[in-house]
Design a protein around this motif. Structure first.
Motif, PDB file in Angstrom:
ATOM      1  N   SER A   3       0.816  -1.214   0.000  1.00  0.00           N
ATOM      2  CA  SER A   3       0.000   0.000   0.000  1.00  0.00           C
ATOM      3  C   SER A   3       0.851   1.266   0.000  1.00  0.00           C
ATOM      4  O   SER A   3       0.398   2.325  -0.429  1.00  0.00           O
ATOM      5  CB  SER A   3      -0.925   0.005   1.222  1.00  0.00           C
ATOM      6  OG  SER A   3      -0.185   0.150   2.416  1.00  0.00           O
ATOM      7  N   GLN A   4       2.089   1.150   0.468  1.00  0.00           N
ATOM      8  CA  GLN A   4       2.979   2.310   0.541  1.00  0.00           C
ATOM      9  C   GLN A   4       3.749   2.540  -0.758  1.00  0.00           C
ATOM     10  O   GLN A   4       4.401   3.568  -0.918  1.00  0.00           O
ATOM     11  CB  GLN A   4       3.973   2.126   1.696  1.00  0.00           C
ATOM     12  CG  GLN A   4       3.330   2.197   3.079  1.00  0.00           C
ATOM     13  CD  GLN A   4       4.311   1.879   4.189  1.00  0.00           C
ATOM     14  OE1 GLN A   4       5.358   1.264   3.955  1.00  0.00           O
ATOM     15  NE2 GLN A   4       3.980   2.301   5.396  1.00  0.00           N
ATOM     16  N   MET A   5       3.667   1.604  -1.669  1.00  0.00           N
ATOM     17  CA  MET A   5       4.415   1.725  -2.916  1.00  0.00           C
ATOM     18  C   MET A   5       3.730   2.690  -3.883  1.00  0.00           C
ATOM     19  O   MET A   5       2.510   2.823  -3.889  1.00  0.00           O
ATOM     20  CB  MET A   5       4.569   0.352  -3.571  1.00  0.00           C
ATOM     21  CG  MET A   5       5.373  -0.632  -2.734  1.00  0.00           C
ATOM     22  SD  MET A   5       5.616  -2.219  -3.544  1.00  0.00           S
ATOM     23  CE  MET A   5       6.879  -1.787  -4.720  1.00  0.00           C
ATOM     24  N   THR A   6       4.531   3.329  -4.694  1.00  0.00           N
ATOM     25  CA  THR A   6       3.999   4.264  -5.687  1.00  0.00           C
ATOM     26  C   THR A   6       3.394   3.483  -6.851  1.00  0.00           C
ATOM     27  O   THR A   6       3.671   2.287  -7.036  1.00  0.00           O
ATOM     28  CB  THR A   6       5.114   5.173  -6.227  1.00  0.00           C
ATOM     29  OG1 THR A   6       6.076   4.361  -6.929  1.00  0.00           O
ATOM     30  CG2 THR A   6       5.809   5.913  -5.095  1.00  0.00           C
ATOM     31  N   GLU A   7       2.579   4.163  -7.642  1.00  0.00           N
ATOM     32  CA  GLU A   7       1.984   3.525  -8.816  1.00  0.00           C
ATOM     33  C   GLU A   7       3.065   3.091  -9.797  1.00  0.00           C
ATOM     34  O   GLU A   7       2.934   2.075 -10.480  1.00  0.00           O
ATOM     35  CB  GLU A   7       1.007   4.486  -9.500  1.00  0.00           C
ATOM     36  CG  GLU A   7      -0.243   4.771  -8.675  1.00  0.00           C
ATOM     37  CD  GLU A   7      -1.031   3.503  -8.362  1.00  0.00           C
ATOM     38  OE1 GLU A   7      -1.124   2.620  -9.246  1.00  0.00           O
ATOM     39  OE2 GLU A   7      -1.538   3.378  -7.226  1.00  0.00           O
TER      40      GLU A   7
END
Length: 292
Positions: free
Chosen positions: A208-212
């Motif tokens: 969930s913390q990762m960028t697109e």
């Protein structure tokens, strides 16, 4: 006769440490003379001690004892930190640990039943100390470890006690790791001890913390990124993965590997764990009780 007011009962309770109803009764029997009431309460000795057994004991000391491949931790609680630092209380806690070690006590009931120098057993000795120290005293918890290899105990100011047992290595290494456990309190020993649901939750959070942009990377690369994050988190919550407090250039696992050692057992007790401390308002409590 002096009127028995809530304020007077509260003052006697604070000065004597006795129970509220005991204080009220003592004042009634001594015509409101607080000094005479204090003397009366002191003369009750063990009777007063038994009546204080429901008072909260969130302070205290973790005592250690070790001999012949056996080690024990004992938590003995008091009501105040002041009493816990009293030399008589410290000596008593140490004597309980020695009694438990000598009796090879495996659980708290066996510890309480163990022979003690000043009474028939540890439980009776604790009651005797309530009378002399003036606070409720509880022998609350214990832990014991036996090991054929290196074993060590460590006490941090009497507030935290640790036992570490190793396969291989040295007692010096076991002592160092016990100091590390006291300071860092790792919840798990090794990566395989970390619950699967903990790891799953951390993966969910990492994703969930990762960028697109990161999420758009090929699945195998994405998996490696997440695995790296999880490995770092697992290292932080495991004993062997943490930087060793005695040499932060290496992990505890590295220190163990250097001596060809492995961890057999780790036990850590801290004073008052799980006990809810209540801030008492003596005057309000007395006023409420006297209205009954």
């Amino acid at each position: 006769m002096t009127a028995i007011t809530a304020k007077l009962v509260s003052e006697l309770r604070e000065r004597s440490g006795a129970g509220m109803m005991d204080c009220k009764k003592a004042l009634v029997e001594n015509n409101g003379d607080i000094d005479a009431a204090i003397e009366h309460l002191r003369k009750t000795g063990l009777a007063k001690a038994d009546k204080k057994s429901d008072r909260v004991t969130a302070e205290g000391r973790v005592a250690t004892a070790q001999a012949n491949g056996k080690a024990i931790l004992v938590e003995v609680n008091s009501e105040t930190d002041f009493a816990a630092k009293n030399s008589e209380f410290v000596a008593f806690a140490d004597s309980v640990a020695e009694a438990g070690l000598k009796a090879a006590a495996k659980d708290i009931d066996a510890l309480k039943a163990a022979a003690h120098p000043i009474a028939a057993n540890v439980e009776e000795a604790a009651k005797a100390k309530i009378a002399t120290i003036g606070e409720n005293i509880q022998v609350r918890r214990m832990a014991q470890v036996e090991n054929d290899g290196p074993i060590a105990t460590y006490s941090h100011g009497g507030k935290i006690g640790v036992i570490v047992a190793l396969k291989g290595g040295s007692e010096e290494l076991a002592k160092g790791i016990a100091m590390h456990v006291a300071a860092m309190n790792p919840p798990y020993v090794k990566a395989e001890d970390v619950p699967a649901d903990f790891v799953a939750k951390e993966k969910e959070i990492a994703l969930s913390q990762m960028t697109e942009k990161d999420k758009a990377k090929p699945a195998e690369i994405l998996e490696k990124i997440i695995a790296g994050k999880i490995n770092k988190i697992v290292s932080e919550v495991t004993l062997v993965g943490q930087p060793y407090v005695l040499d932060t250039n290496v992990t505890v696992g590295d220190a163990l590997k250097k001596e060809g050692a492995d961890v057999v057992a780790v036990v850590r007790l801290a004073v008052g764990e799980g006990i809810e401390k209540v801030q008492e308002d003596y005057l309000a409590e007395v006023q409420k009780a006297m209205q009954v």
